[in-house]
Scaffold this active site. Structure first.
Site, short mmCIF file in Angstrom:
data_model
loop_
_atom_site.label_atom_id
_atom_site.label_comp_id
_atom_site.label_asym_id
_atom_site.label_seq_id
_atom_site.Cartn_x
_atom_site.Cartn_y
_atom_site.Cartn_z
N ASN A 1 0.85 -1.19 0.00
CA ASN A 1 0.00 0.00 0.00
C ASN A 1 0.88 1.23 0.00
O ASN A 1 1.98 1.21 0.55
CB ASN A 1 -0.83 0.05 1.29
CG ASN A 1 -2.18 -0.65 1.16
OD1 ASN A 1 -2.65 -0.94 0.05
ND2 ASN A 1 -2.80 -0.91 2.29
N ALA B 1 -6.97 -10.06 2.09
CA ALA B 1 -6.55 -11.29 2.76
C ALA B 1 -6.38 -11.01 4.24
O ALA B 1 -6.03 -9.90 4.64
CB ALA B 1 -5.23 -11.78 2.18
N LYS C 1 -4.60 3.95 -6.73
CA LYS C 1 -4.74 3.17 -5.49
C LYS C 1 -4.42 4.06 -4.29
O LYS C 1 -5.04 3.93 -3.22
CB LYS C 1 -3.81 1.95 -5.54
CG LYS C 1 -3.84 1.07 -4.29
CD LYS C 1 -5.12 0.28 -4.18
CE LYS C 1 -5.38 -0.43 -2.86
NZ LYS C 1 -4.31 -1.08 -2.20
N ASN D 1 -6.62 4.59 -0.82
CA ASN D 1 -6.08 4.48 0.55
C ASN D 1 -6.09 5.82 1.29
O ASN D 1 -6.35 5.86 2.49
CB ASN D 1 -4.67 3.90 0.53
CG ASN D 1 -4.63 2.44 0.13
OD1 ASN D 1 -3.98 2.06 -0.82
ND2 ASN D 1 -5.37 1.61 0.84
N ASN E 1 -8.46 4.92 4.35
CA ASN E 1 -7.72 4.47 5.53
C ASN E 1 -7.75 5.45 6.70
O ASN E 1 -8.13 5.05 7.81
CB ASN E 1 -6.28 4.09 5.14
CG ASN E 1 -6.25 2.88 4.20
OD1 ASN E 1 -7.18 2.69 3.42
ND2 ASN E 1 -5.21 2.09 4.25
N ASN F 1 -15.29 0.31 6.29
CA ASN F 1 -15.17 1.08 5.05
C ASN F 1 -16.52 1.58 4.54
O ASN F 1 -16.64 2.70 4.05
CB ASN F 1 -14.51 0.23 3.95
CG ASN F 1 -13.08 -0.14 4.29
OD1 ASN F 1 -12.53 0.35 5.28
ND2 ASN F 1 -12.46 -1.00 3.49
N SER G 1 -6.90 -1.51 6.46
CA SER G 1 -5.64 -1.98 7.05
C SER G 1 -5.13 -1.00 8.11
O SER G 1 -4.55 -1.40 9.10
CB SER G 1 -4.59 -2.20 5.97
OG SER G 1 -4.41 -1.01 5.22
O1 PAF Z 1 -5.62 -0.73 3.01
C1 PAF Z 1 -6.73 -1.28 2.86
O2 PAF Z 1 -7.46 -1.59 3.78
C2 PAF Z 1 -7.15 -1.64 1.44
O3 PAF Z 1 -6.13 -1.26 0.56
C3 PAF Z 1 -8.48 -1.02 1.00
C4 PAF Z 1 -8.59 -1.16 -0.50
C5 PAF Z 1 -8.62 0.42 1.41
C6 PAF Z 1 -9.65 -1.81 1.51
O4 PAF Z 1 -9.79 -1.84 2.88
#
Ligand code: PAF
Length: 325
Positions: A116, A142, A196, A200, A204, A214, A266
């Site tokens: 990330n 995961a 991406k 995030n 996040n 989320n 995350s």
């Molecule tokens: O960091 C994360 O949690 C993931 O990249 C995402 C796509 C934001 C989904 O929770």
């Protein structure tokens, strides 16, 4: 014919590293792990729960080493046939992880970073003398249920592409694309990394500050804030030479909010477990590029500050549960 992929090593045995391992194995390619979590080389039983909740087991070679305990000759010997190292560690661990193994890797070995956030590739490419570098991003989900048991929690696109040096050889590129579902090779990988990053940068910190899943961000009360985060990012990316379509990026962010509605991000999980977050490589990266171009990005700065304040409550007093890789 099964491919002997003992020429692929996965650096880091976290959830994404193990997921990629199982995906390679399903494509008849057996990789090995390099990890700091254990010491010595051994055969490890691995368990995988797929999206349909079907459980399977396999046996993997794990080359473990601890900070104190280095076996340079052994490591060099064990890695002599490695042609590709997939680095699946947290963004703030990438530099240290690559530095630990780089001197033991063959000269022609290729390195692929999968994490990330953005930024570590700039540090890593300075370290590489002969090895080529690729970077990638994945939206697959995961979860680590036990040290060697991962569960796939979601599907998602993966984008991989060249960063510097000699490009990844065709057979390994095809092997990766065949093994990782919904994966694409993109020569303009930076565009996807910024895309991406937007996902995030919005999801996040907001889910961490507001301690929510989320999906909560679909509430109209977040619309203005998310719009500001994206606007700042699009302007910085443009100054950095990457033109993004704000509407496309906004739609992508909301798509992920919907697809991962029941997940905790995350960063939320990092804070829950009192671990260092990747904020410096997410909103922090936007801020550092903004500074370079003399742009202001107030909202991203505010989010960075709020997350740093949360982290400071446990990181400074030594309660951090940072994962080894
Ligand atoms: O960091 C994360 O949690 C993931 O990249 C995402 C796509 C934001 C989904 O929770």
């Amino acid at each position: 014919m099964p491919i002997n992929a003992n020429n692929i090593a996965i650096l880091g045995a976290g959830a994404i590293g193990q997921l990629i391992y199982h995906q390679l194995e399903a494509a008849d390619a057996k990789a090995i792990f390099i990890t700091k979590g254990v010491s010595g080389t051994h055969q490890q039983n691995l368990t995988f729960t797929n999206l349909a909740k079907k459980v399977s087991c396999s046996l993997a070679t794990v080359i473990g080493f601890t900070q104190q305990e280095y076996h340079p000759k052994n490591l060099q010997h064990q890695l002599q046939n490695i042609e590709l190292v997939i680095v699946c560690v947290k963004a703030y661990q990438v530099n240290d992880a690559v530095s630990s193994v780089i001197k033991y890797l063959p000269k022609h070995c290729h390195i692929l970073l999968l994490h990330n956030g953005m930024g570590p590739h700039l540090q890593v490419q300075k370290k590489l003398l002969t090895q080529g570098l690729s970077v990638g991003t994945t939206s697959q989900g995961a979860l680590k249920l036990a040290p060697w048991h991962v569960q796939q929690t979601g599907t998602g696109d993966s984008h991989l592409g060249p960063a510097s040096g000699i490009p990844l050889v065709k057979n390994l590129k095809l092997l990766l694309l065949n093994a990782i579902p919904q994966s694409l090779w993109c020569d303009t990988i930076l565009t996807y990394l910024w895309q991406k990053l937007a996902i995030n940068a919005a999801i996040n910190p907001l889910t961490t500050i507001d301690k929510c899943r989320n999906g909560a961000l679909a509430d109209p009360s977040y619309t203005l804030l998310i719009n500001k985060i994206i606007t700042e990012l699009v302007n910085v990316a443009q100054a950095d030479g990457v033109v993004l379509d704000k509407l496309v990026i906004t739609n992508k962010v909301y798509e992920v909010i919907t697809h991962t509605a029941s997940n905790y991000s995350s960063m939320h999980q990092d804070v829950t477990h009192k671990r260092q977050t990747e904020i410096d490589y997410i909103n922090g990266y936007i801020i550092s590029r903004a500074k370079k171009h003399h742009l202001s990005c107030q909202i991203n700065e505010q989010l960075l500050h709020q997350i740093k304040t949360i982290e400071s409550q446990y990181l400074t007093i030594g309660l951090s549960d940072n994962p080894t890789y």
